[in-house]
Design an enzyme around this catalytic site. Sequence first.
Site, PDB file in Angstrom:
ATOM      1  N   LYS A   1       0.778  -1.281  -0.152  1.00 36.44           N
ATOM      2  CA  LYS A   1       0.061   0.068  -0.027  1.00 36.44           C
ATOM      3  C   LYS A   1       0.833   1.311   0.036  1.00 36.44           C
ATOM      4  CE  LYS A   1      -2.342  -0.367   4.065  1.00 36.44           C
ATOM      5  NZ  LYS A   1      -1.695  -1.524   4.570  1.00 36.44           N
TER       6      LYS A   1
ATOM      7  N   ARG B   1      -9.230   1.355   8.750  1.00 28.37           N
ATOM      8  CA  ARG B   1      -9.034   0.205   8.863  1.00 28.37           C
ATOM      9  C   ARG B   1     -10.219  -0.501   9.839  1.00 28.37           C
ATOM     10  NH1 ARG B   1      -3.004   1.327   9.177  1.00 28.37           N
ATOM     11  NH2 ARG B   1      -2.091  -0.762   9.251  1.00 28.37           N
TER      12      ARG B   1
ATOM     13  N   ARG C   1      11.268  -5.948   5.011  1.00 27.91           N
ATOM     14  CA  ARG C   1      11.164  -4.450   4.740  1.00 27.91           C
ATOM     15  C   ARG C   1      11.873  -3.685   5.239  1.00 27.91           C
ATOM     16  NH1 ARG C   1       5.290  -2.099   5.255  1.00 27.91           N
ATOM     17  NH2 ARG C   1       5.368  -2.728   7.439  1.00 27.91           N
TER      18      ARG C   1
ATOM     19  N   ARG D   1      11.561  -1.055  10.731  1.00 24.51           N
ATOM     20  CA  ARG D   1      10.533  -0.571  11.690  1.00 24.51           C
ATOM     21  C   ARG D   1      10.610  -1.412  12.949  1.00 24.51           C
ATOM     22  NH1 ARG D   1       5.082   0.540   8.315  1.00 24.51           N
ATOM     23  NH2 ARG D   1       4.009  -0.303  10.044  1.00 24.51           N
TER      24      ARG D   1
ATOM     25  N   ARG E   1       0.142  -8.198  14.386  1.00 25.80           N
ATOM     26  CA  ARG E   1      -0.530  -7.435  13.437  1.00 25.80           C
ATOM     27  C   ARG E   1      -1.309  -7.802  12.482  1.00 25.80           C
ATOM     28  NH1 ARG E   1       4.366  -4.817  10.723  1.00 25.80           N
ATOM     29  NH2 ARG E   1       2.970  -3.242  10.010  1.00 25.80           N
TER      30      ARG E   1
HETATM   31  P1  AMP Z   1       1.017   1.125   9.402  1.00 27.02           P
HETATM   32  O1  AMP Z   1       2.345   2.199   8.875  1.00 27.02           O
HETATM   33  O2  AMP Z   1      -0.053   1.713   8.350  1.00 27.02           O
HETATM   34  O3  AMP Z   1       1.395  -0.148   9.032  1.00 27.02           O
HETATM   35  O4  AMP Z   1       0.685   1.526  10.646  1.00 27.02           O
HETATM   36  C1  AMP Z   1       1.615   1.260  11.595  1.00 27.02           C
HETATM   37  C2  AMP Z   1       0.857   1.246  12.991  1.00 27.02           C
HETATM   38  O5  AMP Z   1       0.232   2.500  13.323  1.00 27.02           O
HETATM   39  C3  AMP Z   1      -0.432   0.073  13.022  1.00 27.02           C
HETATM   40  O6  AMP Z   1       0.308  -1.038  13.298  1.00 27.02           O
HETATM   41  C4  AMP Z   1      -1.201   0.684  13.934  1.00 27.02           C
HETATM   42  O7  AMP Z   1      -0.808   0.236  15.336  1.00 27.02           O
HETATM   43  C5  AMP Z   1      -1.197   2.294  13.635  1.00 27.02           C
HETATM   44  N1  AMP Z   1      -2.093   2.551  12.720  1.00 27.02           N
HETATM   45  C6  AMP Z   1      -2.064   3.162  11.735  1.00 27.02           C
HETATM   46  N2  AMP Z   1      -3.037   3.619  10.846  1.00 27.02           N
HETATM   47  C7  AMP Z   1      -4.160   3.323  11.866  1.00 27.02           C
HETATM   48  C8  AMP Z   1      -5.356   3.390  11.888  1.00 27.02           C
HETATM   49  N3  AMP Z   1      -6.119   3.811  10.658  1.00 27.02           N
HETATM   50  N4  AMP Z   1      -6.236   3.039  12.999  1.00 27.02           N
HETATM   51  C9  AMP Z   1      -5.647   2.480  13.955  1.00 27.02           C
HETATM   52  N5  AMP Z   1      -4.333   2.456  14.077  1.00 27.02           N
HETATM   53  C10 AMP Z   1      -3.448   2.660  12.997  1.00 27.02           C
END
Ligand code: AMP
Length: 206
Positions: free
Chosen positions: A13, A88, A122, A152, A163
């Site tokens: 994404k 989400r 990654r 990360r 996750r």
């Molecule tokens: P990502 O970079 O999108 O994988 O997000 C990293 C982390 O941020 C996720 O594992 C969640 O803990 C938090 N996070 C990101 N976007 C959201 C969202 N829309 N709702 C809730 N938690 C989020």
Amino acid sequence: MKIVLLGPPGSGKGTQAHLICEKYNLPHISTGDIFRANIANQTELGKKAKEYMDQGALVPDELTISIVVDRLNQPDCKKGFVFDGFPRNLAQAKELDKMVELDKAIMIYLDDEEIINRLSKRRMCKVCGNPTHMDWLVNDKCEKCGGEVYQRDDDAPETIKARLIKQKLPQDVIDFYKEKGIYEQITSTDNKEKTFVLVDEILKKI
Ligand code: AMP
């Protein structure tokens, strides 16, 4: 162009969002990036978000939606945007629906085995924010800008598993966008340019 990209962590994404934003000159809104920036800057929001992120859990809707409202109110979002990692869940999808009329919700699908393989390799660029992959690096540096890369915290194997379980996109979000007639799905390939061709075919129809 008002787009949301859906899909499991590691589906590409973020990479596709970067490519769309480059081609169409749109702001890229990644809630994960906003949380990570707040953690790096040691803000109150960052401290709260970190507790959940470290466990592979979603950050509560209240906090997440508030950062999205702030971001959408910035002037660069008037011409459109690409959301990556938001919504989400159905509550977030409905909140977003109150604020904007989306053109497309695009699911970038990938199966679990491939997700684990990708996330463990990654890397993120410290300089340009490009999400990259160990195999794409040039002399261990970002293939795009030559910047240093890092892994990360939440890409550690145990957190990846958490996750995948805790953050499976609920079917009701997909149904919500299907009912609106804006849902599209593609399967992520192992080549970002090839995947982008599939994404761009959808965007060209808008
Ligand atoms: P990502 O970079 O999108 O994988 O997000 C990293 C982390 O941020 C996720 O594992 C969640 O803990 C938090 N996070 C990101 N976007 C959201 C969202 N829309 N709702 C809730 N938690 C989020």
